[in-house]
Motif scaffolding. Structure first.
Motif: not given
Length: 281
Positions: A80-93, A122-132
């Motif tokens: 949240l401190v850097r504008g995120g809304r969680g990390t569990l669905s983000l491949p890079a995190e 959050n949704r990641v631009a360029g990443t398939d939502p199904a993958v997230q």
């Protein structure tokens, strides 16, 4: 304005990441205790650090135990401190999230917390939502196992689309769908809906209908008035009615106070809740 009749049926926990935010983190449990509270919850309190130093963890534990305040709930790595809304669905995190889960669970368990909150990401631009979504299910199942190990529930929360436009869970139904998937995957049954009445109201949901429909899936409730995200009585929500409806629906968990004080210091933002009702029961 005070809410006595309906409020008396519930027990309360104060979110120290948003209330008493004018104080350093380690001073907030004592400030909550001075205001009459014996239970508190936190967003992830160490910024971007997914594995804080043992001394920092010990200092936070000491702040809670020294104040006589129980930690009731803790966010897993939320960014949240850097504008995120969680990390569990983000491949890079994802690796950071997985490394954080045992750390957060150990901290929560050591202070008696019975809930871990896993913001979806959050949704990641360029990443398939199904993958997230597939990644999210795997990581939520891992977190549910860790929560089970400390006797806690795993919470999944819907946020409001105005403040979190890239967050995919913007309805109670969407969050409950994820809850059901996690429970089916693990067989543990400890994934639950975090019913944040402020976020749902911002999304235009029928709050009485949400309570009636999903009462058996609700693991925690958080409140703030709408608009403004300030204390009850400052906006349009009928907090007295909502608390009564939660009681009638059979909800016996705590009510998390997750709002910003409308005016002045946090200690002055609890006039709606009589002091004798603030201590956890």
């Amino acid at each position: 304005m005070t809410y006595v009749t309906a409020a008396a049926a519930h027990s309360y926990t104060v979110n120290l990441s948003i209330l008493f935010g004018e104080l350093p983190l380690l001073e907030r449990p004592a400030a909550a205790a001075a205001a009459g509270f014996t239970a508190a919850e936190l967003w992830w309190p160490f910024g971007e650090e997914h594995d804080p130093a043992p001394a920092d963890l010990d200092a936070l534990r000491a702040a809670f135990t020294g104040a006589g305040v129980q930690l009731t709930g803790l966010n897993l790595l939320d960014d949240l401190v850097r504008g995120g809304r969680g990390t569990l669905s983000l491949p890079a995190e994802s690796d950071r999230f997985l490394a954080n889960v045992p750390v957060a669970a150990a901290l929560a368990g050591s202070l008696g917390a019975t809930a871990l909150n896993a913001l979806y990401g959050n949704r990641v631009a360029g990443t398939d939502p199904a993958v997230q979504d597939a990644l999210a299910l795997d990581n939520l199942a891992f977190a549910a196992q860790a929560a089970h190990g400390i006797g806690a529930v795993l919470l999944v929360e819907a946020l409001n689309r105005d403040e979190s436009p890239d967050y995919p869970l913007v309805s109670a139904a969407a969050a409950v769908e994820v809850v059901d998937r996690v429970n089916a995957a693990t067989g543990l049954g400890n994934a639950r809906l975090l019913c944040d009445l402020y976020h749902l109201a911002k999304n235009g949901e029928d709050l009485p209908a949400v309570i009636d429909t999903y009462a058996d899936r609700i693991g925690h409730v958080q409140i703030a008035d709408n608009p403004g995200r300030n204390e009850p009585g400052t906006g349009s929500l009928d907090t007295e009615d909502l608390l009564a409806r939660l009681t009638a629906a059979g909800y016996t968990g705590r009510i998390g106070l997750e709002y910003r004080p409308a005016n002045g210091a946090s200690a002055d933002a609890f006039g709606w809740l009589p002091r004798e009702l603030r201590a956890a029961r």
